[in-house]
Scaffold this motif. Sequence first.
Motif, short mmCIF file in Angstrom:
data_model
loop_
_atom_site.label_atom_id
_atom_site.label_comp_id
_atom_site.label_asym_id
_atom_site.label_seq_id
_atom_site.Cartn_x
_atom_site.Cartn_y
_atom_site.Cartn_z
N ASP A 285 0.70 -1.21 -0.10
CA ASP A 285 0.04 0.06 -0.15
C ASP A 285 0.96 1.25 -0.02
O ASP A 285 0.60 2.30 -0.63
CB ASP A 285 -0.70 0.18 1.26
CG ASP A 285 -2.07 -1.08 1.18
OD1 ASP A 285 -2.82 -0.79 0.08
OD2 ASP A 285 -2.32 -1.93 1.77
N HIS A 286 2.07 1.17 0.67
CA HIS A 286 3.03 2.37 0.62
C HIS A 286 3.34 2.58 -1.05
O HIS A 286 3.37 3.94 -1.17
CB HIS A 286 3.93 1.87 1.64
CG HIS A 286 5.27 3.02 1.29
ND1 HIS A 286 5.47 4.05 1.99
CD2 HIS A 286 6.55 2.92 0.72
CE1 HIS A 286 6.57 4.74 1.57
NE2 HIS A 286 7.43 3.84 0.78
N GLU A 287 3.70 1.70 -1.57
CA GLU A 287 4.11 2.14 -3.26
C GLU A 287 2.97 2.45 -3.84
O GLU A 287 3.16 3.32 -4.59
CB GLU A 287 4.81 0.56 -3.70
CG GLU A 287 6.09 0.05 -2.87
CD GLU A 287 7.11 1.05 -3.12
OE1 GLU A 287 7.09 1.85 -4.03
OE2 GLU A 287 7.88 1.14 -2.08
N ALA A 288 1.83 1.77 -3.41
CA ALA A 288 0.59 2.15 -4.36
C ALA A 288 0.23 3.79 -4.02
O ALA A 288 -0.02 4.30 -4.91
CB ALA A 288 -0.65 1.24 -3.91
N ALA A 289 0.30 3.99 -2.78
CA ALA A 289 0.12 5.45 -2.23
C ALA A 289 1.17 6.49 -2.96
O ALA A 289 0.57 7.50 -3.49
CB ALA A 289 0.01 5.69 -0.98
N ARG A 290 2.49 5.91 -3.09
CA ARG A 290 3.55 6.74 -3.63
C ARG A 290 3.05 7.18 -5.13
O ARG A 290 3.13 8.22 -5.68
CB ARG A 290 4.83 6.17 -3.28
CG ARG A 290 5.92 7.17 -3.98
CD ARG A 290 7.16 6.28 -3.84
NE ARG A 290 7.19 5.13 -4.55
CZ ARG A 290 7.10 4.83 -6.03
NH1 ARG A 290 7.55 5.64 -6.66
NH2 ARG A 290 7.19 3.50 -6.51
N ALA A 291 2.77 6.20 -5.79
CA ALA A 291 2.45 6.15 -7.12
C ALA A 291 1.14 7.03 -7.53
O ALA A 291 1.28 7.85 -8.56
CB ALA A 291 2.11 4.75 -7.90
N LEU A 292 0.34 6.84 -6.77
CA LEU A 292 -0.82 7.71 -6.97
C LEU A 292 -0.62 9.27 -6.53
O LEU A 292 -1.10 10.13 -7.38
CB LEU A 292 -2.16 7.16 -5.93
CG LEU A 292 -2.60 5.89 -6.63
CD1 LEU A 292 -3.61 5.25 -5.42
CD2 LEU A 292 -3.46 6.15 -7.88
N LEU A 293 0.33 9.36 -5.63
CA LEU A 293 0.27 10.90 -5.23
C LEU A 293 1.40 11.54 -6.33
O LEU A 293 1.01 12.84 -6.35
CB LEU A 293 1.21 10.65 -3.80
CG LEU A 293 0.20 10.47 -2.49
CD1 LEU A 293 1.14 10.10 -1.57
CD2 LEU A 293 -0.84 11.66 -2.44
N GLU A 294 2.28 10.66 -6.73
CA GLU A 294 3.11 11.38 -7.84
C GLU A 294 2.26 11.51 -9.08
O GLU A 294 2.63 12.77 -9.70
CB GLU A 294 4.09 10.33 -7.91
CG GLU A 294 5.31 10.33 -7.00
CD GLU A 294 6.38 9.39 -7.32
OE1 GLU A 294 6.06 8.15 -8.25
OE2 GLU A 294 7.21 9.22 -6.41
N GLY A 295 1.26 10.88 -9.40
CA GLY A 295 0.35 11.19 -10.53
C GLY A 295 -0.46 12.47 -10.08
O GLY A 295 -0.83 13.23 -11.17
N ALA A 296 -0.80 12.57 -8.88
CA ALA A 296 -1.64 13.86 -8.62
C ALA A 296 -0.86 15.12 -8.68
O ALA A 296 -1.36 16.00 -9.18
CB ALA A 296 -2.28 13.68 -7.26
N ILE A 297 0.29 14.91 -8.31
CA ILE A 297 1.37 16.26 -8.34
C ILE A 297 1.82 16.40 -9.64
O ILE A 297 2.01 17.41 -10.21
CB ILE A 297 2.63 15.77 -7.33
CG1 ILE A 297 2.11 15.80 -5.86
CG2 ILE A 297 3.61 16.85 -7.71
CD1 ILE A 297 3.09 15.26 -5.15
N GLY A 298 1.84 15.27 -10.78
CA GLY A 298 2.27 15.39 -12.10
C GLY A 298 0.98 16.29 -12.68
O GLY A 298 1.33 17.13 -13.65
N ILE A 299 -0.17 16.23 -12.10
CA ILE A 299 -1.39 16.68 -12.94
C ILE A 299 -1.36 18.33 -12.35
O ILE A 299 -1.59 19.02 -12.99
CB ILE A 299 -2.66 16.26 -12.60
CG1 ILE A 299 -2.63 14.69 -13.33
CG2 ILE A 299 -3.84 17.07 -13.28
CD1 ILE A 299 -3.81 13.90 -12.71
#
Length: 326
Positions: A285-299
């Motif tokens: 879940d730590h890795e999943a959260a990181r990927a999603l958050l990086e996606g949000a910041i990319g937007i």
Amino acid sequence: MRFRFENNVLDGDLRELTCGGAAVPLQPQVFDLLLYLVAQRTRVVSKDDLISQIWSDRVISDSALNSRINAARKAIGDDGATQRLIKTIPRKGFRFVGDVREEMAASVAPVEARPALPRVADRPAVAVLAFENMSGDPAQDYFGDGISEDILTALSKQRWFMVIARNSSFTYKGRAVHIRQIAEELGVRYVVEGSVRKANNRVRITAQLNDAASGGHLWAERYDRDLVDVFAVQDEITNAIVAAIEPQIHAAENFRADRKPPSSLDAWDLLMRALSHYWRVTRRDHEAARALLEGAIGIDPNYGRALSVLAANHMLGVHLGWAELA
């Protein structure tokens, strides 16, 4: 409408039963049942009538119904042996047979004249509802009530938010009331609710934390345990629930304080999905959260909430040995 019989006064408007002028405590469901029987005293009320009116056509056992009937009898000084006021009609149903005098309730002050319910402005407030007994056996109510009371007590030790007293939050027991109505009446932002189902030596407990403003779930979990030691299981699950709820409220309040909205709803959606992983505290879940958050910041590179959670996620990963400092 107010009903007088023997030394009792049943006030439907105030939802109050008194005996000799003293208030008689009643569960909301038992009060509704008693009020219905008194109001329909000119006829025999069938089991189907009661299930429809009191339980909204939910399936209940005969023992559950009889338990509520006995509780109503006890509250008005009656019992199943004498059946002086509430009589059981074999194979037909029940009828209230006492002499009743109806009165109009005292006029209620207009809404504008009533003092407003207190609202918590400086600190968030939480209500812990009585956990619903899903076992079909009213004798098992004690276990769900015990879990709820322990959660309420443990949360009360947190000084940065307020917890509504049991006498207020437990009045909704047995009633189907929307979360937003409960929050409005009690003046809270968050509502904790759950259920307990026992079967043989196993128990399943579900709990969830609700945001009253949005009506959504901030957190939910299910616990399955063997009942080797009832109190040990109760303590274990209470501690687990409280440990999960407190940081969720803290995070929700932090986000509430940050009023800057994202420039894209897609970024917000990714953040919400990331949070569901962040609080599970597992490596996956730590890795999943990181990927999603990086996606949000990319937007939205200036999305403060996503940036703050990503920073916390990095710190958590380092602390637990899932990531290394750059």
